[in-house]
Design a protein around this motif. Structure first.
Motif, mmCIF file in Angstrom:
data_model
loop_
_atom_site.group_PDB
_atom_site.id
_atom_site.type_symbol
_atom_site.label_atom_id
_atom_site.label_comp_id
_atom_site.label_asym_id
_atom_site.label_seq_id
_atom_site.Cartn_x
_atom_site.Cartn_y
_atom_site.Cartn_z
ATOM 1 N N ASN A 1 0.851 -1.183 0.000
ATOM 2 C CA ASN A 1 0.000 0.000 0.000
ATOM 3 C C ASN A 1 0.889 1.237 0.000
ATOM 4 O O ASN A 1 1.413 1.657 1.026
ATOM 5 C CB ASN A 1 -0.919 -0.012 1.221
ATOM 6 N N TRP A 2 1.072 1.832 -1.170
ATOM 7 C CA TRP A 2 1.979 2.974 -1.318
ATOM 8 C C TRP A 2 1.462 4.225 -0.617
ATOM 9 O O TRP A 2 2.232 5.153 -0.377
ATOM 10 C CB TRP A 2 2.236 3.269 -2.800
ATOM 11 N N ASN A 3 0.199 4.271 -0.256
ATOM 12 C CA ASN A 3 -0.333 5.422 0.467
ATOM 13 C C ASN A 3 0.237 5.521 1.878
ATOM 14 O O ASN A 3 0.193 6.573 2.487
ATOM 15 C CB ASN A 3 -1.860 5.350 0.538
ATOM 16 N N LYS A 4 0.738 4.421 2.406
ATOM 17 C CA LYS A 4 1.261 4.414 3.767
ATOM 18 C C LYS A 4 2.791 4.432 3.806
ATOM 19 O O LYS A 4 3.384 4.252 4.845
ATOM 20 C CB LYS A 4 0.742 3.197 4.512
ATOM 21 N N VAL A 5 3.428 4.649 2.666
ATOM 22 C CA VAL A 5 4.888 4.680 2.595
ATOM 23 C C VAL A 5 5.328 6.126 2.375
ATOM 24 O O VAL A 5 4.860 6.784 1.461
ATOM 25 C CB VAL A 5 5.397 3.792 1.432
ATOM 26 N N ASN A 6 6.241 6.615 3.250
ATOM 27 C CA ASN A 6 6.694 7.990 3.057
ATOM 28 C C ASN A 6 7.678 8.049 1.890
ATOM 29 O O ASN A 6 8.186 7.036 1.421
ATOM 30 C CB ASN A 6 7.263 8.594 4.343
ATOM 31 N N LEU A 7 7.953 9.234 1.422
ATOM 32 C CA LEU A 7 8.731 9.425 0.201
ATOM 33 C C LEU A 7 10.136 8.840 0.295
ATOM 34 O O LEU A 7 10.585 8.155 -0.617
ATOM 35 C CB LEU A 7 8.806 10.914 -0.153
#
Length: 70
Positions: A2-8
């Motif tokens: 889930n890329w929405n929960k991964v910071n940059l």
């Protein structure tokens, strides 16, 4: 994943890992200490911080240009 929960920064480091690039500041430091610093110390001595800084700058710049460092 889930890329929405991964910071940059985590996303960039994952990309670097998956593509064979240096993926963390610790890896860059270890590689510099083992591969570059000894020759700088041999040539200029342990106390020449300017030479060491210049060597680090030039080395990381070359890594960036080669696409190995994000």
């Amino acid at each position: 994943m889930n890329w929405n929960k991964v910071n940059l920064i985590d996303m960039v480091e994952l990309y670097a890992t998956d593509n064979g690039m240096l993926d963390s500041e610790d890896d860059v430091s270890r590689l510099f200490d083992s591969d570059i610093a000894p020759s700088v110390i041999e040539q200029y001595g342990e106390d020449d911080t300017i030479a060491m800084s210049e060597a680090f700058n030039n080395w990381t710049d070359s890594l960036c240009k080669a696409g190995m460092l994000h």
